[in-house]
Design an enzyme around this catalytic site. Structure first.
Site, PDB file in Angstrom:
ATOM      1  N   SER A 125      37.150 -24.496  29.736  1.00 32.85           N
ATOM      2  CA  SER A 125      38.577 -24.696  29.459  1.00 32.85           C
ATOM      3  C   SER A 125      39.385 -23.410  29.481  1.00 32.85           C
ATOM      4  CB  SER A 125      38.759 -25.414  28.118  1.00 32.85           C
ATOM      5  OG  SER A 125      38.069 -24.742  27.095  1.00 32.85           O
ATOM      6  N   HIS A 175      41.485 -21.106  24.762  1.00 31.03           N
ATOM      7  CA  HIS A 175      42.555 -21.778  25.509  1.00 31.03           C
ATOM      8  C   HIS A 175      43.777 -20.867  25.661  1.00 31.03           C
ATOM      9  CE1 HIS A 175      41.244 -26.246  24.881  1.00 31.03           C
ATOM     10  NE2 HIS A 175      40.245 -25.459  25.273  1.00 31.03           N
TER      11      HIS A 175
END
Length: 203
Positions: A125, A175
């Site tokens: 991610s 992230h």
């Protein structure tokens, strides 16, 4: 822009770098679900901060190719499948590779420095958020030229950030770090002077 209408063979031919990362992540996940062997692969590659401190530096790289379950894999690979091709087409293979890898690596570095010594993480991610960050840089430079791109990308980035903090067991550090790194690299790659330079070289 983000609707995929290519055939399987066209997708592979047009977006070889995206295809490579899709295949690699899926292959490694399949290995990790093999009894005994899979557990060993996960243990050897997952990001564990105190093990990185002990010199196992490869754990700053390997977590971005490991996933904690089928839904984790599918979410990241679906995002890569949808958003990756357009960025590879716009930036080129080498630049896309740089954005993806550096975003993922710096996401893991940020996790190492900002999370507790016993913190563990894995997943692509950070690299995927790097793709979104690079699109954010493209929006920054083209906001008056391609308003439709802004209307698509900005809500996706906002929703992705919100979901990062709403869902449990999410490495928010990775992230946000991936998003920032992708944006900064994109600011360099998509600068109008560079775009003009690329076009002049292709003539």
């Amino acid at each position: 822009m983000f609707s995929r209408t290519e055939s399987f063979s066209q997708y592979i031919r047009l977006y070889p770098v995206v295809t490579f990362f899709l295949a690699l992540n899926i292959l490694i996940y399949l290995v990790t679900i093999i009894p005994v062997i899979g557990t060993q692969v996960l243990y050897a590659g997952v990001g564990v901060n105190f093990l990185i401190s002990d010199g196992e530096w490869w754990r700053l790289l390997t977590p971005m190719f490991l996933h904690g379950g089928i839904m984790h894999l599918l979410f990241n690979m679906f995002s890569l499948f949808i958003f990756g091709p357009e960025l590879e087409k716009i930036a080129g293979k080498a630049r896309f590779l740089t954005i993806y890898m550096l975003s993922g690596i710096f996401a893991n570095i940020a996790t190492f420095f900002l999370q507790a010594p016993n913190y563990q993480s894995l997943g692509a991610s950070g690299a995927v958020f790097g793709i979104l960050g690079a699109f954010g840089a493209l929006v920054y430079y083209t906001k008056h030229i391609l308003p439709q791109l802004r209307q698509i990308i900005l809500p996706i980035i906002v929703i992705s950030i919100v979901m990062t903090y709403v869902q449990p067991n999410i490495n928010a550090t990775a992230h946000i770090a991936g998003l920032i790194v992708g944006f900064l690299i994109g600011l360099s790659y998509f600068h109008p002077k560079r775009i003009v330079s690329w076009k002049s070289k292709k003539r």
